[in-house]
Structures are given as structure tokens and as C-alpha cells.
Design a protein around this motif. Structure first.
Motif, PDB file in Angstrom:
ATOM      1  N   ILE A 173       0.840  -1.202   0.000  1.00 58.87           N
ATOM      2  CA  ILE A 173       0.000   0.000   0.000  1.00 58.87           C
ATOM      3  C   ILE A 173       0.869   1.244   0.000  1.00 58.87           C
ATOM      4  O   ILE A 173       0.651   2.181  -0.773  1.00 58.87           O
ATOM      5  N   VAL A 225      -8.040   3.013   0.933  1.00 59.60           N
ATOM      6  CA  VAL A 225      -7.482   1.718   0.542  1.00 59.60           C
ATOM      7  C   VAL A 225      -8.654   0.812   0.222  1.00 59.60           C
ATOM      8  O   VAL A 225      -9.542   0.603   1.051  1.00 59.60           O
ATOM      9  N   HIS A 277      -5.451  -4.417  -2.797  1.00 59.26           N
ATOM     10  CA  HIS A 277      -5.061  -3.227  -2.028  1.00 59.26           C
ATOM     11  C   HIS A 277      -4.742  -2.030  -2.911  1.00 59.26           C
ATOM     12  O   HIS A 277      -3.643  -1.494  -2.869  1.00 59.26           O
ATOM     13  N   ALA A 290      -4.732   1.715  -3.589  1.00 60.09           N
ATOM     14  CA  ALA A 290      -4.718   2.855  -2.681  1.00 60.09           C
ATOM     15  C   ALA A 290      -4.776   4.130  -3.506  1.00 60.09           C
ATOM     16  O   ALA A 290      -4.214   4.199  -4.600  1.00 60.09           O
TER      17      ALA A 290
END
Length: 98
Positions: A9, A37, A48, A50
Motif C-alpha cells: 500500500i 485503501v 489493495h 490505494a
């Protein structure tokens, strides 16, 4: 969130900052509420994802701006003031302090 996922992330957020900074844009107000996220979507391969939100204090064309840094918050570099030099390092510091 397991540490390995946090690393991914964080890497993706740094890539986003690298991209906007390469276009002479600063986010100007990074704090935890400005990061979203998206956990694993069963219909997609990406995990994930972001992203940054709230570009209210974004500064475009950093080299031609004379006014100060407007996005100071609790996650901003301590040396920032209204007359601070506009610099991508301020965004990176804000992301790292979280």
C-alpha cells in the motif's frame, strides 16, 4: 493489516506521489482521512488499491507559485509556515508520519 500488505500500500501511494510530483503538482494536505485503501475486489486481480482524495489544497505548477503552503495539518512537516518553500518533500513527510 499484515505488514507485507502495508508495504505494498505504501509503495503504491509513493508511486502516486511520484507521478503527481513529476507533473509539478503537490497534494498539499495529506492526512489519514485523505487516503482510501480498497481491499481485494473479488472480480479484479488488483489487491489493495490505494488512492489519495481531497485535492482541495493541491498546488499545481509548483515552480510558478509564490504564495505559501496552504495544506498545513497535524501531519505536515514541522518547519512549514505560510512562507515555506513549496517542495514535494512535504507530501512525502506527511505520508510517512502517518
Amino acid at each position: 493489516i499484515p505488514p507485507i500488505h502495508l508495504a505494498w500500500i505504501f509503495d503504491r501511494l509513493l508511486c502516486v506521489l511520484g507521478y503527481i510530483h513529476s507533473r509539478d503538482i503537490l497534494h498539499g494536505g495529506i492526512d489519514p482521512s485523505n487516503i482510501i485503501v480498497v481491499d481485494r475486489d473479488p472480480d479484479e486481480i488488483a489487491h489493495h488499491r490505494a488512492m489519495f482524495t481531497n485535492f482541495t489544497f493541491a498546488i499545481s505548477d509548483v515552480h510558478n507559485r509564490e504564495d505559501g503552503y496552504k495544506g498545513k495539518n497535524n501531519f505536515s512537516a514541522p518547519e512549514l509556515n505560510p512562507y515555506a518553500r513549496l517542495d514535494p518533500a512535504t507530501d512525502i513527510y506527511s505520508l510517512g508520519i502517518e
